[in-house]
Design an enzyme around this catalytic site. Structure first.
Site, PDB file in Angstrom:
ATOM      1  N   GLN A  82      -5.598  -8.303   4.748  1.00 34.95           N
ATOM      2  CA  GLN A  82      -6.833  -8.638   4.049  1.00 34.95           C
ATOM      3  C   GLN A  82      -7.570  -9.719   4.826  1.00 34.95           C
ATOM      4  O   GLN A  82      -6.985 -10.693   5.285  1.00 34.95           O
ATOM      5  CB  GLN A  82      -6.534  -9.109   2.622  1.00 34.95           C
TER       6      GLN A  82
ATOM      7  N   PHE B 200      -0.256   2.830  -1.234  1.00 37.50           N
ATOM      8  CA  PHE B 200      -1.044   2.283  -0.124  1.00 37.50           C
ATOM      9  C   PHE B 200      -0.654   0.812   0.075  1.00 37.50           C
ATOM     10  O   PHE B 200      -1.503  -0.072   0.176  1.00 37.50           O
ATOM     11  CB  PHE B 200      -2.546   2.419  -0.382  1.00 37.50           C
TER      12      PHE B 200
ATOM     13  N   GLU C 208       3.320   4.066   1.713  1.00 36.44           N
ATOM     14  CA  GLU C 208       2.244   3.817   2.685  1.00 36.44           C
ATOM     15  C   GLU C 208       2.252   4.930   3.726  1.00 36.44           C
ATOM     16  O   GLU C 208       3.318   5.417   4.120  1.00 36.44           O
ATOM     17  CB  GLU C 208       2.473   2.447   3.343  1.00 36.44           C
TER      18      GLU C 208
ATOM     19  N   CYS D 139     -11.860  -0.852  -2.206  1.00 33.39           N
ATOM     20  CA  CYS D 139     -12.776  -1.386  -1.198  1.00 33.39           C
ATOM     21  C   CYS D 139     -14.047  -0.549  -1.103  1.00 33.39           C
ATOM     22  O   CYS D 139     -14.854  -0.746  -0.194  1.00 33.39           O
ATOM     23  CB  CYS D 139     -12.087  -1.486   0.165  1.00 33.39           C
TER      24      CYS D 139
END
EC number: 2.1.1.190
Length: 444
Positions: free
Chosen positions: A276, A305, A326, A400
């Site tokens: 991030q 994820f 993931e 996002c």
């Protein structure tokens, strides 16, 4: 959609701005154009501006502000000298406290217009550091023969060009204040035409630059990078090919990691890994997400994820067991290592392409109480359609991209019987139009 950029009237016109678009431009409707929408860069709602047309299409026009005739009380002087040229930031002219308000509006508009859903409650906007926050990014590098100089920076608003930056105030100061030095360094190299990009990433104790080079670096150029790194405190990695080709130039061992002190967790990563961007907002986001998930000591949680374990490992400090899934096998390997390094044996990790059929996967058949997911911009619809959703008491969705969140929220609420309890924006990228958000769903 094809745009007409050739012969059209570029005469500046006067117009009132009624709204802010999802990409941070002012919205106007020109009566002389039959109410046609025009998106105007550098303009804010409530303003009267003089704008110059820059592009036309069938459904909308584009323009740039050349003069503000009546300014919004929310307008401020941009800090950056490159504002209006560089595409890295488009909202520096909007007062900081109002940026998150604008992003909340974008989120709610997307939820209603795309997902046909409305949250029962709007979460307060979450904010962190506004300047010097960007700890990961990619600079374009271009040798401009006409100017006999090398440019290092983000793309301009016209993406064909690289912005000639003297500074970037949103990037961590160790990088943002040294952009001209980077440009001068590359300009003096034998292979200055063979470096298309430089990526940067910062941990708590080290800052790394990854140099993408299309031809082998000369011994002289390698030594120049080493000297630059030693003088300015960087680690240098080289990338002659794909992601797997990345290797250290100097030093050979680089401790790249960041700490999440509230959970006594340290996350190690590699120079091209996803982390991030905003460290302070990330820590607040994790606190926020775990609180919204209402994680309990007896819970089993699925984290989709999961990346390096940014949410997974803090969850492991709180719940009985957490499973992270993931698509990037390298990130999964690092997540497993991070769990071991932090003494967490109640976190399991699986590598799986979550856009493909996972109905027979071992992790899919395990029972879970709650779901946390943080998908890429494309969202999570493919995996949501495969999950036994009715077994989850609560879902926390970190997004996002408000458009894909809205689509997925519509699926959960209108087709799967969940309630959208709450949603809100998070300002991971201050001064940009990027909207990070979080939403909470409960089983009805």
């Amino acid at each position: 959609m094809a745009r007409t950029r050739n012969r059209f009237d570029r005469t500046p016109f006067q117009t009132a701005i009624t709204d802010l678009s999802h990409d941070g431009r002012g919205v106007a409707r020109r009566d002389g154009e039959g109410g046609k929408v025009t998106f105007i860069s550098g303009a804010l709602p409530g303003e009267l501006v003089r704008a110059e047309p820059t592009a036309r299409s069938r459904h909308f026009d584009e323009a740039k502000t050349v003069e503000v005739l009546e300014a919004s009380p929310q307008r401020v002087a941009p800090r950056c000298p490159h504002f209006g040229v560089c595409a890295g930031c488009v909202l520096q002219h909007l007062e900081e406290s109002q940026q998150i308000v604008a992003k909340q509006r974008v989120l709610m508009d997307n939820l209603e217009r795309i997902g046909h859903v409305t949250p029962q409650a709007v979460l307060p906007g979450l904010t962190g550091d506004n300047w010097g926050y960007r700890r990961k990014g990619r600079f374009s590098v271009r040798r401009v023969e006409k100017k006999a100089k090398t440019l290092v920076g983000f793309r301009e608003l016209d993406p064909r060009f690289v912005a000639d930056l003297s500074v970037c105030y949103t990037v961590i100061p160790q990088i943002g204040e040294k952009i001209p030095l980077l440009a001068a360094l590359v300009e003096g190299m034998d292979g200055k035409r063979d470096i298309p990009q430089i990526e940067f990433i910062a941990g708590d104790d080290a800052v790394a630059l990854t140099i993408r080079h299309m031809q082998p670096l000369s011994a002289r150029d390698q030594q120049a990078w080493i000297a630059f790194a030693q003088e300015h405190g960087f680690a240098i990695f080289l990338q002659p090919g794909g992601v797997d080709s990345v290797h250290p130039l100097w030093p050979q061992e680089v401790p790249l990691s960041f700490r999440l002190p509230q959970w006594d967790v340290d996350l190690a990563f590699r120079p091209l890994d996803f982390i991030q961007v905003n460290a302070s907002l990330n820590q607040k986001m994790i606190v926020h997400a775990l609180a919204l998930l209402d994680a309990k000591p007896d819970d089993r949680v699925l984290d989709l994820f999961c990346g390096l374990g940014n949410f997974t490992l803090p969850l492991a400090r709180v719940v009985r067991e957490v499973v992270g899934v993931e698509g990037d096998a390298g990130l999964v390997a690092r997540a497993k290592d991070n769990a071991q390094r932090n003494g967490l044996d109640n976190a399991q990790f699986y590598a799986a392409d979550l856009t493909q059929d996972q109905r027979n996967a071992a992790w899919m058949r395990q029972g879970f109480d709650k779901l946390l997911l943080d998908p890429p911009r494309s969202g999570a619809l493919e995996v949501l359609q495969q999950l036994p959703l009715k077994t989850f008491e609560r879902i926390v969705y970190v997004s996002c991209h408000p458009g894909s969140l809205a689509r997925d929220a519509g699926y959960l609420v209108n087709e799967q019987g969940f309630t959208l309890v709450s949603a809100g924006a998070m300002d991971m990228f201050p001064h940009t139009a990027h909207v990070e958000s979080i939403a909470v769903f409960e089983r009805r």
